[in-house]
Design an enzyme around this catalytic site. Structure first.
Site, PDB file in Angstrom:
ATOM      1  N   ASP A  73       0.683  -1.248   0.053  1.00  0.00           N
ATOM      2  CA  ASP A  73      -0.267   0.490   0.324  1.00  0.00           C
ATOM      3  C   ASP A  73       0.727   1.378  -0.153  1.00  0.00           C
ATOM      4  O   ASP A  73       1.834   1.269  -0.104  1.00  0.00           O
ATOM      5  CB  ASP A  73      -0.861  -0.263   1.321  1.00  0.00           C
ATOM      6  CG  ASP A  73      -0.309   0.044   2.677  1.00  0.00           C
ATOM      7  OD1 ASP A  73       0.930   0.555   2.506  1.00  0.00           O
ATOM      8  OD2 ASP A  73      -0.624   0.472   3.769  1.00  0.00           O
ATOM      9  N   ASP A 105       1.559   4.659   2.092  1.00  0.00           N
ATOM     10  CA  ASP A 105       1.304   5.738   3.192  1.00  0.00           C
ATOM     11  C   ASP A 105       1.173   6.695   3.589  1.00  0.00           C
ATOM     12  O   ASP A 105       2.570   7.335   3.109  1.00  0.00           O
ATOM     13  CB  ASP A 105       1.541   5.077   4.700  1.00  0.00           C
ATOM     14  CG  ASP A 105       1.253   3.262   4.828  1.00  0.00           C
ATOM     15  OD1 ASP A 105       0.203   2.912   5.445  1.00  0.00           O
ATOM     16  OD2 ASP A 105       2.640   3.224   4.157  1.00  0.00           O
ATOM     17  N   ASP A 116      -2.831   4.216   3.227  1.00  0.00           N
ATOM     18  CA  ASP A 116      -4.113   4.687   4.386  1.00  0.00           C
ATOM     19  C   ASP A 116      -3.278   6.117   4.337  1.00  0.00           C
ATOM     20  O   ASP A 116      -2.033   6.867   3.767  1.00  0.00           O
ATOM     21  CB  ASP A 116      -2.673   3.613   5.162  1.00  0.00           C
ATOM     22  CG  ASP A 116      -3.812   2.294   5.131  1.00  0.00           C
ATOM     23  OD1 ASP A 116      -4.295   2.209   4.644  1.00  0.00           O
ATOM     24  OD2 ASP A 116      -2.544   1.636   6.069  1.00  0.00           O
TER      25      ASP A 116
HETATM   26  N1  CTP Z   1       0.644   1.292  11.505  1.00  0.00           N
HETATM   27  C1  CTP Z   1      -0.364   1.356  12.709  1.00  0.00           C
HETATM   28  N2  CTP Z   1      -1.452   1.231  12.872  1.00  0.00           N
HETATM   29  C2  CTP Z   1      -2.474   0.573  11.448  1.00  0.00           C
HETATM   30  C3  CTP Z   1      -1.533   0.110  10.660  1.00  0.00           C
HETATM   31  C4  CTP Z   1      -0.372   0.597  10.016  1.00  0.00           C
HETATM   32  O1  CTP Z   1       0.726   2.254  13.646  1.00  0.00           O
HETATM   33  N3  CTP Z   1      -3.899   0.291  12.125  1.00  0.00           N
HETATM   34  C5  CTP Z   1       2.056   1.121  11.413  1.00  0.00           C
HETATM   35  C6  CTP Z   1       2.637  -0.131  11.585  1.00  0.00           C
HETATM   36  O2  CTP Z   1       3.461  -0.098  12.224  1.00  0.00           O
HETATM   37  C7  CTP Z   1       3.645  -0.004  10.611  1.00  0.00           C
HETATM   38  C8  CTP Z   1       2.931   1.758   9.185  1.00  0.00           C
HETATM   39  O3  CTP Z   1       2.378   1.696   9.903  1.00  0.00           O
HETATM   40  O4  CTP Z   1       4.824   0.795  11.106  1.00  0.00           O
HETATM   41  C9  CTP Z   1       2.773   0.767   8.136  1.00  0.00           C
HETATM   42  O5  CTP Z   1       2.131   0.053   7.684  1.00  0.00           O
HETATM   43  P1  CTP Z   1       1.648  -0.818   6.701  1.00  0.00           P
HETATM   44  O6  CTP Z   1       1.690  -0.387   5.719  1.00  0.00           O
HETATM   45  O7  CTP Z   1       1.125  -1.970   6.704  1.00  0.00           O
HETATM   46  O8  CTP Z   1       3.585  -2.039   6.337  1.00  0.00           O
HETATM   47  P2  CTP Z   1       4.797  -1.048   5.504  1.00  0.00           P
HETATM   48  O9  CTP Z   1       5.656  -1.014   6.208  1.00  0.00           O
HETATM   49  O10 CTP Z   1       4.253   0.892   5.013  1.00  0.00           O
HETATM   50  O11 CTP Z   1       5.082  -1.957   4.738  1.00  0.00           O
HETATM   51  P3  CTP Z   1       4.169  -2.258   2.913  1.00  0.00           P
HETATM   52  O12 CTP Z   1       4.895  -1.381   1.785  1.00  0.00           O
HETATM   53  O13 CTP Z   1       3.572  -4.223   2.862  1.00  0.00           O
HETATM   54  O14 CTP Z   1       2.837  -1.427   3.146  1.00  0.00           O
HETATM   55 MN    MN Z   2       2.586   0.467   3.963  1.00  0.00          MN
HETATM   56 MN    MN Z   3       0.174   0.749   5.387  1.00  0.00          MN
END
Ligand code: CTP
Ligand code: MN
Ligand code: MN
Ligand code: MN
Length: 377
Positions: A204, A206, A301
């Site tokens: 995703d 963020d 996100d």
């Molecule tokens: N996070 C959070 N609360 C949530 C979802 C995510 O605090 N409800 C934080 C996670 O702890 C993480 C960050 O947001 O530190 C990013 O999460 P995520 O997008 O799931 O993972 P990524 O590290 O960005 O890896 P990916 O490439 O898979 O998205």
């Molecule tokens: Mn992410």
């Molecule tokens: Mn995320």
């Protein structure tokens, strides 16, 4: 000349937040194998064991060279007997029997498919599997009540399981920033999550939104979301109020600022090809010259933070998840402090410690600063 054992044993902290873990992984074969086992452990509701495998994999990711024998690993933290056995099997036989049989199991294959649906967690996937639902088609005809998120997850399943590129992340960033600044002049957007750590792809994208003047960010999320919605960029969105008071991460803050911290989990409609442009075709059926659909779905996100908490939000949302977890463990166990994405609380002094940058937070915790690109534990 030092032996291999001595070289490897030089200061490997048991806390991932004290290690510099870049994206270069010399032991991907081993960490890929170990990372399958947490799934299995968590599926069997054994979270402690799952975490143990994640910690073991993180230590291997940190090592500066490929591991060739387990002997030098014996003195390292986080590598328990079980992990060492898996590593040894792979080094000796090219594969671990446990990992291979996990991969082959119907249960694991079903978990991968069902867990790959946006909105489906391990518990739901497990319930469905026990009800005999293994794949997407049976799920659609099963009469199971699906949430709005799960329905969107099913509809865009293929797109959402396709990695997001950095160019796509930047394209989404442009769209979000434009929307934010147009509804709140002076709003600031920061790329967070895996892309901030330098990853080339993600599951995703963020973003953190804030405003340099405290309080101006209030109500920003609904405004951004309706702007994006009216521009046709959102295929799905769920905006949630901050659930900080219920979280296990830290002590409750005053309720006055509770409503200010909002999240939006969304699915974007992103036009293909011209990643740089924020232009929307408006025609979902149109095809590119190569016969692809003109747009794809991308998970996005968004988080809005008041500027007073933005350093904590930035740190907490940059990840990796294990790095964050380890920082909170360090704070609690070594410093008697409670760290969350909102604040740092000192339980001995019984007060919150302010910080306006990530550097300050590391310093308050007595940790050497680790830049985002080295938080890939
Ligand atoms: N996070 C959070 N609360 C949530 C979802 C995510 O605090 N409800 C934080 C996670 O702890 C993480 C960050 O947001 O530190 C990013 O999460 P995520 O997008 O799931 O993972 P990524 O590290 O960005 O890896 P990916 O490439 O898979 O998205
Ligand atoms: Mn992410
Ligand atoms: Mn995320
Ligand atoms: Mn992820």
């Amino acid at each position: 000349q030092r032996s291999e054992a001595e070289v490897v044993m030089i200061s490997v902290s048991s806390y991932a937040c004290q290690r510099r873990t870049s994206l270069i992984n010399h032991n991907a074969v081993l960490t890929d194998a170990l990372s399958l086992l947490p799934h299995n452990a968590e599926l069997n509701e054994d979270e402690g064991r799952g975490l143990a495998f994640r910690r073991a994999a993180a230590v291997l990711k940190f090592l500066p060279e490929p591991v060739t024998t387990t002997t030098p690993l014996r003195g390292l933290p986080c590598l328990g007997e079980h992990s060492l056995r898996v590593i040894e099997d792979i080094l000796q036989d090219g594969a671990s029997r446990e990992v291979e049989s996990t991969k082959r199991s119907e249960r694991f294959k079903a978990l991968k498919v069902l867990n790959g649906i946006f909105g489906v967690g391990v518990k739901t996937a497990d319930r469905w599997i026990r009800a005999g639902i293994r794949y997407l088609q049976p799920l659609q005809g099963s009469g199971e009540t699906l949430s709005r998120a799960q329905r969107a997850g099913l509809r865009y399943y293929d797109d959402l399981n396709q990695p997001v590129s950095r160019a796509e992340a930047d394209a989404v960033g442009e769209i979000v920033e434009k929307a934010a600044v147009s509804v709140l002049p002076g709003a600031r957007m920061t790329l967070i999550g895996g892309f901030r750590r330098g990853k080339l792809t993600g599951h995703d994208v963020d973003f953190l939104l804030t405003h340099p003047e405290e309080g101006r960010e209030e109500g920003l999320m609904p405004k951004v979301v309706s702007r994006l919605e009216s521009e046709g960029f959102l295929l799905y969105q769920k905006t949630t109020r901050n659930s900080y008071l219920e979280s296990e991460d830290g002590p409750a803050r005053s309720s006055s600022s509770m409503d200010r911290f909002q999240k939006c989990f969304s699915i974007f409609k992103l036009s293909r090809g011209e990643e740089g442009g924020a232009e929307q075709t408006g025609n979902g059926e149109s095809l590119t010259p190569s016969g692809q659909e003109a747009w794809r779905a991308v998970r996005v996100d968004l988080v809005v933070s008041p500027v007073s908490q933005s350093a904590f939000a930035l740190l907490g949302w940059t990840g990796s998840k294990l790095f964050e977890r380890e920082m909170r463990r360090w704070a609690r166990r070594e410093k008697a402090m409670s760290l969350s994405s909102h604040a740092l609380y000192d339980t001995r002094q019984r007060r919150y410690l302010r910080a306006s940058s990530e550097e300050e937070i590391f310093a308050l915790l007595g940790l050497e600063f680790i830049p985002p690109s080295e938080r890939n534990a």
